[in-house]
Design an enzyme around this catalytic site. Structure first.
Site, PDB file in Angstrom:
ATOM      1  N   ASN A 141       0.854  -1.182   0.000  1.00  0.00           N
ATOM      2  CA  ASN A 141       0.000   0.000   0.000  1.00  0.00           C
ATOM      3  C   ASN A 141       0.892   1.236   0.000  1.00  0.00           C
ATOM      4  OD1 ASN A 141      -2.918  -1.050   0.401  1.00  0.00           O
ATOM      5  ND2 ASN A 141      -1.713  -2.191   1.925  1.00  0.00           N
ATOM      6  N   GLU A 142       1.106   1.770  -1.173  1.00  0.00           N
ATOM      7  CA  GLU A 142       2.031   2.879  -1.365  1.00  0.00           C
ATOM      8  C   GLU A 142       1.400   4.198  -0.902  1.00  0.00           C
ATOM      9  OE1 GLU A 142       4.944   2.233  -1.957  1.00  0.00           O
ATOM     10  OE2 GLU A 142       5.288   0.829  -3.607  1.00  0.00           O
ATOM     11  N   PRO A 143       2.208   5.263  -0.778  1.00  0.00           N
ATOM     12  CA  PRO A 143       1.650   6.575  -0.452  1.00  0.00           C
ATOM     13  C   PRO A 143       0.474   6.925  -1.353  1.00  0.00           C
ATOM     14  CG  PRO A 143       4.036   6.670  -0.383  1.00  0.00           C
ATOM     15  CD  PRO A 143       3.687   5.304  -0.892  1.00  0.00           C
ATOM     16  N   SER A 187      -2.532   5.511  -0.710  1.00  0.00           N
ATOM     17  CA  SER A 187      -3.534   4.469  -0.478  1.00  0.00           C
ATOM     18  C   SER A 187      -4.566   4.962   0.536  1.00  0.00           C
ATOM     19  CB  SER A 187      -2.866   3.193   0.054  1.00  0.00           C
ATOM     20  OG  SER A 187      -1.968   2.666  -0.899  1.00  0.00           O
TER      21      SER A 187
END
Length: 638
Positions: A161-163, A165
């Site tokens: 879950n990348e920045p 998300s």
């Protein structure tokens, strides 16, 4: 693990548990997982565990496997769901999380294969959406996840879950952040081989777990841990969402917790019991915070920033300032081997004996010149007997093109050598058909090792170190041909023991720079420590009179408060150091394992050395071009 009182946590927005090291922290987590499994077995229920991959949880899995082998733990009632998988990714790939989980856990326990769930990376694009919905449904059908184990990425991602998300996100296909792909580059032998997508559980899926344990080890995670624990909740740092979970612990080692307020600046959260190390650290922090030289700090400055009790104990700012100023001044020396026939009572190194036998351990064939090249040159110039021990071959960090270039040269100068021409053809054919991440043949690994060895010898000659003083240990733990190494063994220790016993140095320099992307520095240092401790236990006379200095520089630098020897480097020697780094041509322009810093190693080293000098200058010390810093390591005599 020490007791922490509530006032010490007042900056922390999620519960944190700090252990001395990652081994103790991993055992703590493994025990909690085992307790849950055993309790669920007694109740006749399934234990549902969410699992993570990467280097962080591997020791936890090792402990769980040991519990099982000792007969203390069965996994017959366990259901697992893994966080994520690269996409596309075949399950039998050396990079797949399916393979990772089987190698580290599933192949060694009695879990029912039907109870193992890992996102599939080899789906067709049109199958992904329904697959993700089904994955969520499987989690719901078993009553949800009891314990979710997490690591944390440098961007603050949990799972993939990348920045950006959202809090409510579910299992889905995502595009990987550039920083995440860069951090994974070492595992894939180059960023260009890292998949651009992944399937991951969502933040919402993770947050629905009954219990969450996020683990982080090492200095490289300290900054993002501080943001996740003490910062505001924001989508740009997904781990901050965990602050809202009612049963979440961050389990940390001392290094990853080093930026937390209670660790880095404890005087801001409570009244401290002051010692010399803490006084030095606090004074340097205050000087830099106020942009004032140490000798200019006042009683009011200390009082305003939570150090009033320090003033009360010592008496005045002037006394504290002078004490710390003198401590810093005494770390600075242009004589890293000791200045002969001089008063050494205020110097970090002894004047005698002279000349000294100085042994520099270099984990890879270029760490010596990158991290302490200026000091190395100074030791040679001042007449000491300098030896360099290259602990590993460094062969996996050589690009395939380099092998072809060297063999091309060798073939051209020996045109009538049919054996060499045949060999060159075989190598070209192998490399042309080589898949990303495929392990080289032993022969090609040997060629790559010879390239690194030749470069190291060139750097030795440039620095004035005799070739006979270059020792290529080729420690066996490293020689896997892959990024993942074997655990060190008695053979690694014995090789190191034999060299030390032969040279019996007065000084040892070793890499304390533990943030390299695939852990070689850490293992190399552990081997040195184990070996030296063996000499200590044997009461070897020479080791009792040997100073051990730890250097950094390739990946990070020591804190000023920790430095016990600071070696100034003038403009001329800085240029010589950079030229020595340039001798490692296969690492020039583009390194195989750049880590989280895309600059070339000489640029990193120059910037860090100059920054250290600037910090010393700002504290009120003399102005130097650059400085290399060292910490002395002390061993226990049993």
């Amino acid at each position: 693990m020490t007791e922490v009182y509530p006032e010490e946590r007042r900056f922390e927005k999620v519960h944190t548990i700090i252990h001395e090291d990652s081994n103790n922290a991993s055992l703590f987590v493994a025990n909690e997982i085992a307790s849950l499994i055993n309790q669920k077995q007694k109740e006749g229920k399934k234990a549902v565990i969410g699992l993570a991959t990467g280097s962080t949880p591997t020791k936890v899995y090792e402990y769980l496997v040991n519990f099982h082998k000792e007969g203390r733990l069965s996994f017959e009632n366990v259901v697992t769901f893994n966080l994520d998988e690269y996409f596309p990714m075949e399950p039998d790939s050396i990079h797949s999380y399916v393979r990772f989980m089987h190698e580290h856990l599933f192949d060694h326990i009695d879990i029912d294969p039907q109870n193992v769930h890992i996102p599939k990376g080899n789906l067709e694009n049109h199958e992904v959406r329904q697959y993700c919905l089904d994955y969520e449904e499987k989690i719901n059908n078993v009553g949800g996840i009891d314990i979710q184990v997490l690591g944390i990425g440098r961007t603050g991602h949990i799972g993939f879950n990348e920045p950006g998300s959202s809090l409510n996100s579910k299992t889905r296909l995502v595009r990987l952040d550039g920083v995440t792909r860069l951090d994974a580059a070492s595992d894939f032998f180059g960023e260009e081989n890292v998949p651009r997508k992944a399937i991951t559980m969502g933040v919402g899926t993770i947050m629905s777990a009954n219990r969450i344990i996020l683990m982080a080890w090492g200095e490289g995670k300290a900054d993002i841990i501080q943001q996740a624990v003490e910062g505001e909740i924001k989508e740009s740092v997904p781990a901050t969402f965990l602050q809202n979970h009612t049963n979440c612990d961050f389990v940390l080692d001392g290094a990853s917790a080093s930026f937390l307020t209670r660790t880095k600046t404890p005087w801001l959260v409570k009244e401290c019991e002051w010692n010399d190390r803490l006084i030095k650290s606090a004074t340097i922090w205050l000087s830099e915070k106020l942009d004032k030289a140490i000798l200019k700090l006042t009683n009011e400055d200390y009082n305003e920033y939570g150090m009033g009790n320090l003033i009360a104990e010592i008496g005045s700012a002037e006394q504290i300032n002078l004490k710390v100023f003198n401590q810093l001044q005494h770390t600075i020396t242009g004589w890293p081997g000791g200045k002969p026939k001089a008063d050494d009572s205020q110097r970090p190194e002894r004047a005698e004996p002279y000349p000294k036998t100085s042994l520099i351990f270099s984990p890879h064939p270029d760490d010596d010149v990158i991290s302490m090249g200026g000091t190395l040159l100074r030791l040679v110039d001042q007449g000491h007997h300098v030896h360099i021990a290259y602990q590993t071959s460094g062969n996996i960090a050589v690009f395939d093109d380099e092998v072809i270039r060297f063999l091309d040269f060798a073939t051209d100068i020996q045109e009538d050598n049919k054996t060499l021409s045949k060999k060159f053809k075989e190598v070209r054919e192998f490399l042309a058909s080589k898949k990303p991440g495929q392990i080289d043949s032993e022969e090609i690994q040997g060629f790559k090792g010879l390239i690194r060895k030749g470069e190291a010898l060139a750097a030795c000659r440039y620095c004035g170190v005799p070739e006979k003083n270059a020792h290529f240990l080729n420690l066996p733990f490293y020689e896997t041909g892959a990024v993942r190494k074997k655990p060190y063994s008695e053979e690694d220790i014995q090789i190191t023991y034999d060299l030390l016993n032969k040279l019996r140095p007065h000084q040892i320099f070793a890499a304390g720079d533990l943030s390299d992307p695939h852990g070689t520095h850490r293992v190399c240092l552990e081997v040195i420590f184990k070996t030296i401790q063996r000499f200590m236990d044997e009461r070897a006379e020479w080791i009792l009179d040997c100073y051990v200095w730890l250097y950094r520089g390739a990946w990070q630098e020591w804190e000023i408060a920790d430095m016990e020897m600071a070696v100034p480097i003038g403009p001329k020697d800085m240029a010589r150091k950079i030229n020595a780094i340039f001798k490692h041509q296969s690492q020039k322009d583009s390194a195989m394992f750049p880590g989280n810093d895309e600059r070339e190693f000489w640029q990193r080293a120059e910037q860090r050395n100059k920054e250290t000098a600037n910090r010393y200058n700002a504290l009120g010390m003399a102005e130097y071009e650059a400085i290399e810093g060292f910490v002395r390591y002390n061993f226990n005599i049993n």
